[in-house]
Design a protein around this motif. Sequence first.
Motif, PDB file in Angstrom:
ATOM      1  N   ALA A  25       0.829  -1.208   0.000  1.00  0.00           N
ATOM      2  CA  ALA A  25       0.000   0.000   0.000  1.00  0.00           C
ATOM      3  C   ALA A  25       0.862   1.258   0.000  1.00  0.00           C
ATOM      4  CB  ALA A  25      -0.927  -0.010   1.211  1.00  0.00           C
ATOM      5  N   THR A  98      -5.010   1.125  11.025  1.00  0.00           N
ATOM      6  CA  THR A  98      -5.455  -0.242  10.852  1.00  0.00           C
ATOM      7  C   THR A  98      -4.995  -1.055  12.053  1.00  0.00           C
ATOM      8  OG1 THR A  98      -5.600  -2.101   9.295  1.00  0.00           O
ATOM      9  CG2 THR A  98      -3.462  -0.991   9.486  1.00  0.00           C
ATOM     10  N   VAL A 104      -4.258  -4.833   4.611  1.00  0.00           N
ATOM     11  CA  VAL A 104      -4.879  -3.812   3.761  1.00  0.00           C
ATOM     12  C   VAL A 104      -4.615  -4.137   2.299  1.00  0.00           C
ATOM     13  CG1 VAL A 104      -4.545  -2.113   5.595  1.00  0.00           C
ATOM     14  CG2 VAL A 104      -2.879  -2.245   3.734  1.00  0.00           C
ATOM     15  N   SER A 105      -5.444  -3.594   1.427  1.00  0.00           N
ATOM     16  CA  SER A 105      -5.234  -3.786  -0.009  1.00  0.00           C
ATOM     17  C   SER A 105      -4.127  -2.859  -0.497  1.00  0.00           C
ATOM     18  CB  SER A 105      -6.527  -3.486  -0.762  1.00  0.00           C
ATOM     19  OG  SER A 105      -6.842  -2.100  -0.666  1.00  0.00           O
ATOM     20  N   TRP A 108      -5.230   0.704  -0.674  1.00  0.00           N
ATOM     21  CA  TRP A 108      -5.907   1.190   0.535  1.00  0.00           C
ATOM     22  C   TRP A 108      -5.682   2.684   0.770  1.00  0.00           C
ATOM     23  CZ3 TRP A 108      -3.595   1.795   5.794  1.00  0.00           C
ATOM     24  CH2 TRP A 108      -4.554   1.986   6.790  1.00  0.00           C
ATOM     25  N   GLN A 112      -8.327   5.923  -0.020  1.00  0.00           N
ATOM     26  CA  GLN A 112      -8.748   6.866   1.015  1.00  0.00           C
ATOM     27  C   GLN A 112      -8.550   8.302   0.547  1.00  0.00           C
ATOM     28  OE1 GLN A 112      -6.808   6.210   4.759  1.00  0.00           O
ATOM     29  NE2 GLN A 112      -7.920   4.333   5.222  1.00  0.00           N
ATOM     30  N   GLY A 122     -14.006   2.969   6.551  1.00  0.00           N
ATOM     31  CA  GLY A 122     -14.100   1.847   5.630  1.00  0.00           C
ATOM     32  C   GLY A 122     -14.733   0.627   6.269  1.00  0.00           C
ATOM     33  N   ASN A 160      -9.837   0.128   9.639  1.00  0.00           N
ATOM     34  CA  ASN A 160      -9.982   0.740   8.315  1.00  0.00           C
ATOM     35  C   ASN A 160     -10.521   2.158   8.471  1.00  0.00           C
ATOM     36  OD1 ASN A 160     -10.164   1.252   5.607  1.00  0.00           O
ATOM     37  ND2 ASN A 160     -11.537  -0.448   5.129  1.00  0.00           N
ATOM     38  N   PRO A 202     -11.988   1.493   0.168  1.00  0.00           N
ATOM     39  CA  PRO A 202     -10.680   1.095   0.730  1.00  0.00           C
ATOM     40  C   PRO A 202     -10.816  -0.284   1.380  1.00  0.00           C
ATOM     41  CG  PRO A 202     -11.427   3.242   1.588  1.00  0.00           C
ATOM     42  CD  PRO A 202     -12.609   2.567   0.967  1.00  0.00           C
ATOM     43  N   ARG A 203     -10.168  -1.286   0.817  1.00  0.00           N
ATOM     44  CA  ARG A 203     -10.414  -2.665   1.233  1.00  0.00           C
ATOM     45  C   ARG A 203      -9.387  -3.163   2.245  1.00  0.00           C
ATOM     46  NH1 ARG A 203     -15.216  -3.794   0.708  1.00  0.00           N
ATOM     47  NH2 ARG A 203     -14.685  -6.016   0.832  1.00  0.00           N
ATOM     48  N   VAL A 204      -9.886  -3.889   3.244  1.00  0.00           N
ATOM     49  CA  VAL A 204      -9.013  -4.587   4.192  1.00  0.00           C
ATOM     50  C   VAL A 204      -9.620  -5.952   4.511  1.00  0.00           C
ATOM     51  CG1 VAL A 204      -8.304  -2.384   5.247  1.00  0.00           C
ATOM     52  CG2 VAL A 204     -10.053  -3.786   6.364  1.00  0.00           C
TER      53      VAL A 204
END
Length: 229
Positions: A25, A98, A104-105, A108, A112, A122, A160, A202-204
């Motif tokens: 990230a 986080t 996290v992606s 991420w 954001q 998120g 997130n 925003p992916r986690v």
Amino acid sequence: MIGVVIPAHNEEEYLDACLDALRAAATCPQLGGEVVHIVIVLDACSDHSQRIVMSHAMHTDLRWRLDWIAVEHRNVGAARAAGAALLLERGARWLAFTDADTRVSAAWLSTQLSLDADAVCGSVAVDDWSPHQQHALALREHFARTYNDADGHHHIHGANLGVRASAYVRAGGFAPLACSEDVALVDALEASGAHIVWSAAPRVNTSARRNAKARGGFGDTLLQMVEKM
């Protein structure tokens, strides 16, 4: 500079994967080369968490930096606040938060920032329910039915969360709460008039571990569901 804070209390099981994901990230091309400074707040750790962080810190480059501080708060709100304070001193314009058991992606941070908000709340996903053994399938199905993983969700997760530095300061930062410190911060942000975006972009992926760290947190909520099954 973009700052990232991760509180950790004896997280040797998860930190390698967490830091691998954060490195991706932090070096995302969509950040345009802006430096990312990650701070792990080692809170009363007695395991090998610090050793793991040190091994990852050896592989930083001009795009990202990894530091750690050791505290004895035994309090997630105080730990998050300590990390944020350090990053604010160093000039962070954006603070992302986080957890050590979360991956996290790669996009991420860039996602954001692209939302142009004072704060981004998120959602979370779980890709491994196996820690709950015979209850794993039922929990996965319950989560899929009841959790709103979509824009406008109104979930609040410390795993997130992103905040503009000026908005964080205006809201008073994290309170020294053992649980729901993220909820208290978002409440303070809302009261201060901050523009908050509730986004699933925003992916986690977070853990479904059974040894929940905080009463009332995500892991503890899962355990309460298991008790009702």
